[in-house]
Design a protein around this motif. Structure first.
Motif, PDB file in Angstrom:
ATOM      1  N   HIS A  95       0.804  -1.225   0.000  1.00 25.65           N
ATOM      2  CA  HIS A  95       0.000   0.000   0.000  1.00 25.65           C
ATOM      3  C   HIS A  95       0.835   1.271   0.000  1.00 25.65           C
ATOM      4  N   GLN A  96       2.151   1.128  -0.183  1.00 26.54           N
ATOM      5  CA  GLN A  96       3.061   2.263  -0.323  1.00 26.54           C
ATOM      6  C   GLN A  96       2.950   3.264   0.832  1.00 26.54           C
ATOM      7  N   VAL A  97       2.739   2.755   2.038  1.00 26.61           N
ATOM      8  CA  VAL A  97       2.716   3.594   3.234  1.00 26.61           C
ATOM      9  C   VAL A  97       4.156   3.840   3.678  1.00 26.61           C
ATOM     10  N   ASP A  98       4.481   5.053   4.090  1.00 29.43           N
ATOM     11  CA  ASP A  98       5.838   5.325   4.564  1.00 29.43           C
ATOM     12  C   ASP A  98       6.103   4.555   5.859  1.00 29.43           C
ATOM     13  N   ASN A  99       7.370   4.339   6.168  1.00 32.51           N
ATOM     14  CA  ASN A  99       7.745   3.499   7.300  1.00 32.51           C
ATOM     15  C   ASN A  99       7.192   4.008   8.622  1.00 32.51           C
ATOM     16  N   TRP A 100       7.254   5.312   8.844  1.00 33.80           N
ATOM     17  CA  TRP A 100       6.772   5.875  10.111  1.00 33.80           C
ATOM     18  C   TRP A 100       5.281   5.609  10.274  1.00 33.80           C
ATOM     19  N   SER A 101       4.507   5.854   9.215  1.00 38.96           N
ATOM     20  CA  SER A 101       3.060   5.623   9.292  1.00 38.96           C
ATOM     21  C   SER A 101       2.742   4.141   9.426  1.00 38.96           C
ATOM     22  N   ALA A 102       3.512   3.299   8.754  1.00 44.88           N
ATOM     23  CA  ALA A 102       3.274   1.859   8.841  1.00 44.88           C
ATOM     24  C   ALA A 102       3.454   1.362  10.266  1.00 44.88           C
ATOM     25  N   GLN A 103       4.494   1.841  10.946  1.00 48.07           N
ATOM     26  CA  GLN A 103       4.713   1.448  12.333  1.00 48.07           C
ATOM     27  C   GLN A 103       3.581   1.948  13.227  1.00 48.07           C
ATOM     28  N   ASN A 104       3.170   3.172  13.016  1.00 46.46           N
ATOM     29  CA  ASN A 104       2.119   3.763  13.850  1.00 46.46           C
ATOM     30  C   ASN A 104       0.786   3.037  13.656  1.00 46.46           C
ATOM     31  N   ILE A 105       0.450   2.741  12.406  1.00 47.62           N
ATOM     32  CA  ILE A 105      -0.788   2.017  12.111  1.00 47.62           C
ATOM     33  C   ILE A 105      -0.741   0.615  12.717  1.00 47.62           C
ATOM     34  N   THR A 106       0.401  -0.051  12.580  1.00 46.87           N
ATOM     35  CA  THR A 106       0.529  -1.413  13.099  1.00 46.87           C
ATOM     36  C   THR A 106       0.372  -1.446  14.606  1.00 46.87           C
ATOM     37  N   VAL A 107       1.047  -0.549  15.308  1.00 47.80           N
ATOM     38  CA  VAL A 107       0.966  -0.513  16.773  1.00 47.80           C
ATOM     39  C   VAL A 107      -0.468  -0.213  17.219  1.00 47.80           C
ATOM     40  N   ALA A 108      -1.097   0.781  16.599  1.00 42.26           N
ATOM     41  CA  ALA A 108      -2.465   1.144  16.973  1.00 42.26           C
ATOM     42  C   ALA A 108      -3.420  -0.017  16.717  1.00 42.26           C
ATOM     43  N   TYR A 109      -3.231  -0.705  15.601  1.00 43.84           N
ATOM     44  CA  TYR A 109      -4.084  -1.859  15.280  1.00 43.84           C
ATOM     45  C   TYR A 109      -3.914  -2.969  16.313  1.00 43.84           C
ATOM     46  N   GLU A 110      -2.684  -3.279  16.663  1.00 40.87           N
ATOM     47  CA  GLU A 110      -2.424  -4.344  17.631  1.00 40.87           C
ATOM     48  C   GLU A 110      -3.027  -4.019  18.993  1.00 40.87           C
ATOM     49  N   GLN A 111      -2.955  -2.760  19.391  1.00 43.89           N
ATOM     50  CA  GLN A 111      -3.551  -2.359  20.666  1.00 43.89           C
ATOM     51  C   GLN A 111      -5.072  -2.413  20.598  1.00 43.89           C
TER      52      GLN A 111
END
Length: 228
Positions: A95-111
């Motif tokens: 989905h061509q998300v930048d690394n910073w946003s990918a980490q933030n989305i992943t962490v928020a999703y997991e929580q």
């Protein structure tokens, strides 16, 4: 991995039986298992998801989707049965998300899905976040981090810069190198910009709480320095 796939199957089975949403079904299963502390959080800040302080508008501006859009997409893909690394890599590559946003989305999703405690990552470390909107162009805000002389005016402590992409992101090792910071910048017009920061690999919740206060104070000092 196996336990997550098993949990996902149980959640799907309950959804089929009760008609509940994924979040509700997951919460009920975790509560019955005696783990209410990891159920999806309630009373979230307006415009934010889980424990993330990044607004839905900011996520949408950076990635083209809001929180609900990303979470629905991740659910459909089966992200609850994936590792943190797999989720972040999928967001970047597919989905061509930048690394910073990918980490933030992943962490928020997991929580949000009860896959980790607030502030804790998949390796057991904790993190602290901070953000601030400042009335300067995004290039000027980025420079306050990337330029060592400018940075010393508001941020004490040694940094070893890992990557810096003007005017979007900045990553660096903090002090002794055992922790690191990841910083993202978003323009809010010609003369206003937002900085959002994650301090990663912190040892425990107490350290994360202390660093959260530290970054709140430092970003306030940065705002005082940069604004007329």
């Amino acid at each position: 991995m196996t336990s997550r796939k098993s949990l996902k199957s149980r959640v799907r089975a309950r959804m089929d039986k009760t008609g509940e949403s994924y979040t509700t079904a997951l919460r009920r299963i975790l509560e019955k298992a005696g783990h209410p502390q990891v159920s999806p959080p309630t009373g979230r800040p307006a415009g934010a998801i889980g424990t993330s302080k990044v607004s839905d508008l900011t996520v949408r501006e950076r990635t083209g989707r809001g929180w609900d859009g990303w979470f629905t997409l991740l659910d459909t893909w089966g992200a609850t049965g994936r590792t943190h690394t797999e989720i972040a890599r999928w967001l970047v590559q597919e989905h061509q998300v930048d690394n910073w946003s990918a980490q933030n989305i992943t962490v928020a999703y997991e929580q949000e899905r009860g896959m980790r405690a607030p502030g804790q990552n998949s390796a057991g470390y904790y993190s602290a976040t901070g953000s601030k909107t400042i009335a300067v162009p995004v290039d000027r805000l980025y420079e306050a981090f990337a330029d060592a002389a400018e940075r010393e005016r508001w941020l004490p402590g040694e940094l070893r810069v890992r990557t810096a992409t003007a005017p979007k992101s900045f990553r660096a090792d903090w002090q002794d190198g055992s922790t690191r910071i990841a910083v993202g910048f978003v323009a809010k017009g010609d003369a206003k910009a937002q900085v959002a920061l994650i301090h990663e690999k912190l040892a425990d919740a107490d350290t994360a709480a202390r660093m959260k206060v530290f970054w709140r104070e430092r970003l306030a000092a940065l705002k005082t320095l940069l604004e007329p």
